[in-house]
Write a protein that holds these residues in place. Structure first.
Motif, PDB file in Angstrom:
ATOM      1  N   PRO A  76      -7.321  -5.203  -2.504  1.00 53.62           N
ATOM      2  CA  PRO A  76      -6.941  -3.944  -2.215  1.00 53.62           C
ATOM      3  C   PRO A  76      -7.849  -2.714  -2.754  1.00 53.62           C
ATOM      4  O   PRO A  76      -8.025  -2.043  -1.989  1.00 53.62           O
ATOM      5  N   GLU A  77      -8.783  -3.301  -3.848  1.00 50.49           N
ATOM      6  CA  GLU A  77      -9.902  -2.456  -4.249  1.00 50.49           C
ATOM      7  C   GLU A  77     -10.762  -2.419  -3.504  1.00 50.49           C
ATOM      8  O   GLU A  77     -11.627  -1.316  -2.827  1.00 50.49           O
ATOM      9  N   ILE A  78     -11.165  -3.667  -2.840  1.00 50.43           N
ATOM     10  CA  ILE A  78     -12.134  -3.779  -1.628  1.00 50.43           C
ATOM     11  C   ILE A  78     -11.885  -2.592  -0.496  1.00 50.43           C
ATOM     12  O   ILE A  78     -12.659  -2.042   0.208  1.00 50.43           O
ATOM     13  N   ARG A  79     -10.442  -2.970  -0.126  1.00 54.93           N
ATOM     14  CA  ARG A  79     -10.168  -2.027   1.050  1.00 54.93           C
ATOM     15  C   ARG A  79     -10.148  -0.596   0.959  1.00 54.93           C
ATOM     16  O   ARG A  79     -10.423   0.247   1.659  1.00 54.93           O
ATOM     17  N   GLN A  80      -9.666  -0.102  -0.401  1.00 53.85           N
ATOM     18  CA  GLN A  80      -9.874   1.045  -1.006  1.00 53.85           C
ATOM     19  C   GLN A  80     -11.409   1.812  -0.788  1.00 53.85           C
ATOM     20  O   GLN A  80     -11.744   2.635  -0.701  1.00 53.85           O
ATOM     21  N   ARG A  81     -12.290   0.764  -1.365  1.00 49.96           N
ATOM     22  CA  ARG A  81     -13.679   1.520  -1.409  1.00 49.96           C
ATOM     23  C   ARG A  81     -14.168   1.586  -0.075  1.00 49.96           C
ATOM     24  O   ARG A  81     -14.945   2.580   0.115  1.00 49.96           O
ATOM     25  N   LEU A  82     -13.665   0.547   0.729  1.00 51.30           N
ATOM     26  CA  LEU A  82     -14.264   0.867   2.342  1.00 51.30           C
ATOM     27  C   LEU A  82     -13.468   2.168   2.895  1.00 51.30           C
ATOM     28  O   LEU A  82     -14.114   2.987   3.824  1.00 51.30           O
ATOM     29  N   ASP A  83     -12.420   2.361   2.339  1.00 53.27           N
ATOM     30  CA  ASP A  83     -11.734   3.587   3.075  1.00 53.27           C
ATOM     31  C   ASP A  83     -12.451   4.789   2.450  1.00 53.27           C
ATOM     32  O   ASP A  83     -12.717   5.809   3.313  1.00 53.27           O
ATOM     33  N   ASP A  84     -12.890   4.798   1.214  1.00 56.58           N
ATOM     34  CA  ASP A  84     -13.650   5.849   0.483  1.00 56.58           C
ATOM     35  C   ASP A  84     -14.874   6.059   1.311  1.00 56.58           C
ATOM     36  O   ASP A  84     -15.577   7.289   1.428  1.00 56.58           O
TER      37      ASP A  84
END
Length: 414
Positions: A76-84
């Motif tokens: 989930p953190e990887i996904r959020q970093r990519l979204d950012d």
């Protein structure tokens, strides 16, 4: 000038279609490029950075290893970093042995992933196999995720192989071991897909792959797989190798299948050279699709191979600079200019074919060969527009290319 998406070739197998994240897959959709990270997924920062680099290079789907609770928790953190980073690349979770537990124990991971990859040979053993496979499919149904059922001959389901070997031994004319191995891989993939559908996963959300490392076996497998099913197919020569060997083997296998309309996603499994960027596999996959006329990803550089008339290295150095320049600028151009990937640039080494090839390109330069006058005519859309001389020819030619793109391709809204 406007961009266009190339679809698959006429006469292609009629496969199911779905979406993985925002990427259309199967049916008449363009063949998609997939890659895989080689970072420790538990290191969310490093994995997100590599996912971003792969996407910037043109990877439309990125697979990550999910093998430990720490890796699952990082997804989930990887996904959020990519979204950012405004990076929409869908993440595919690669599961072996314990995927059923990781998905159940970390629902945020199950939600953040756009697709699950399940290996029937490694999903479980003995009595646990069916239950663990069912648990993963049920999670995919719950969260409406596509699943790739990925068979690999290095981890083939031994129960399927043993069953087919027994059947083969009872025949009057037994088949060869390689024939039985291929049949076991097909059976593992197709039987697993049928089982997944019986558990409620729609056929439109199932992708199959059967990967081997021998080119003839891979071609034979996928021809049969395409003939027996309508599932979307993921192509790849597993453990292709390093450098030119891996590139040539992957190209030989994938080009034959793609030319026959077989395949909906591809991945080129190159062993990276020490210190080399992971993005090389993306560039090779794009080059395969572009060479076949299936997709257009980046400007094409038409360059002279050299002969006795081109004894200096001037045209080689310029061709390399142009290639590097175009790859570096494409991420920006893709955002700003519609159709810039269709640009054709010629870098020629002497007067024999130089002017003619340069006129056929959007932008072309004909450098002086051995004994020729030290001047380099430049052509744009078939018309000579400049003659470059002196030590700054390379810089001036790159500037001409940049101005051509800004002038001739429609600017996208920022």
């Amino acid at each position: 000038m406007t961009a266009h998406f190339c679809g698959k070739l006429p006469g292609q197998p009629d496969t199911h279609s779905c979406r993985v994240g925002g990427v259309p897959l199967g049916g008449k959709s363009p063949v998609a490029v997939q890659s895989m990270t080689n970072t420790d997924t538990a290191d969310a920062e490093a994995t997100a950075r590599q996912c971003f680099e792969l996407h910037q290079a043109g990877s439309e789907l990125v697979r990550i290893t999910v093998n430990t609770p720490e890796a699952a928790a990082a997804v989930p953190e990887i996904r959020q970093r990519l979204d950012d980073l405004d990076c929409p690349a869908p993440l595919i979770g690669d599961f072996h042995y314990n995927g059923h537990r990781l998905l159940a124990d970390c629902p945020d991971c199950a939600i953040a992933l756009a697709k699950y990859r399940i290996n029937p040979g490694n999903v479980g053993f003995g009595q646990k196999k069916d239950a663990q496979f069912s648990a993963m499919i049920e999670m995919a149904c719950r969260y409406e995720k596509p699943v790739r059922i990925g068979v690999n001959w290095g981890s083939l389901d031994q129960s399927v192989l043993a069953r087919l070997m027994d059947e083969n031994n009872r025949r009057r004319a037994p088949g060869s071991f390689s024939e039985i191995m291929r049949e076991a891989m097909l059976a593992s993939a197709l039987e697993s897909a049928k089982r997944a559908e019986s558990l409620g996963l729609p056929g439109q959300r199932i992708i199959l792959s059967c990967k081997v490392s021998a080119v003839p076996d891979l071609i034979a497998l996928y021809r049969e797989l395409a003939a027996r099913s309508r599932y979307a197919l993921h192509l790849g020569l597993t453990e292709a190798g390093m450098g030119s060997r891996g590139i040539i083997a992957s190209t030989a296998a994938l080009a034959v299948l793609l030319e026959q309309g077989i395949g909906d996603t591809i991945r080129v499994s190159l062993t990276p050279e020490p210190g080399a960027p992971r993005t090389k596999e993306v560039e090779v996959a794009q080059d395969i699709l572009q060479s076949l006329g299936l997709r257009v990803f980046a400007p094409q550089v038409i360059a002279c191979p050299g002969c006795g008339r081109t004894t200096s290295s001037l045209f080689q150095e310029l061709a390399q600079r142009v290639q590097t320049f175009l790859r570096a600028r494409m991420a920006e151009w893709r955002r700003r200019y519609a159709g810039a990937e269709h640009l054709r640039v010629a870098v020629m080494g002497c007067v024999v074919n130089g002017p003619g090839e340069s006129r056929h390109a959007h932008v072309g330069i004909s450098l002086p060969g051995a004994g020729e006058d030290l001047s380099a005519p430049v052509y744009e859309d078939g018309v000579k527009t400049a003659t470059l001389r002196g030590e700054h020819i390379a810089d001036e030619f790159l500037e001409i290319i940049a101005r051509y793109v800004a002038r001739n391709y429609a600017r996208k809204e920022e």
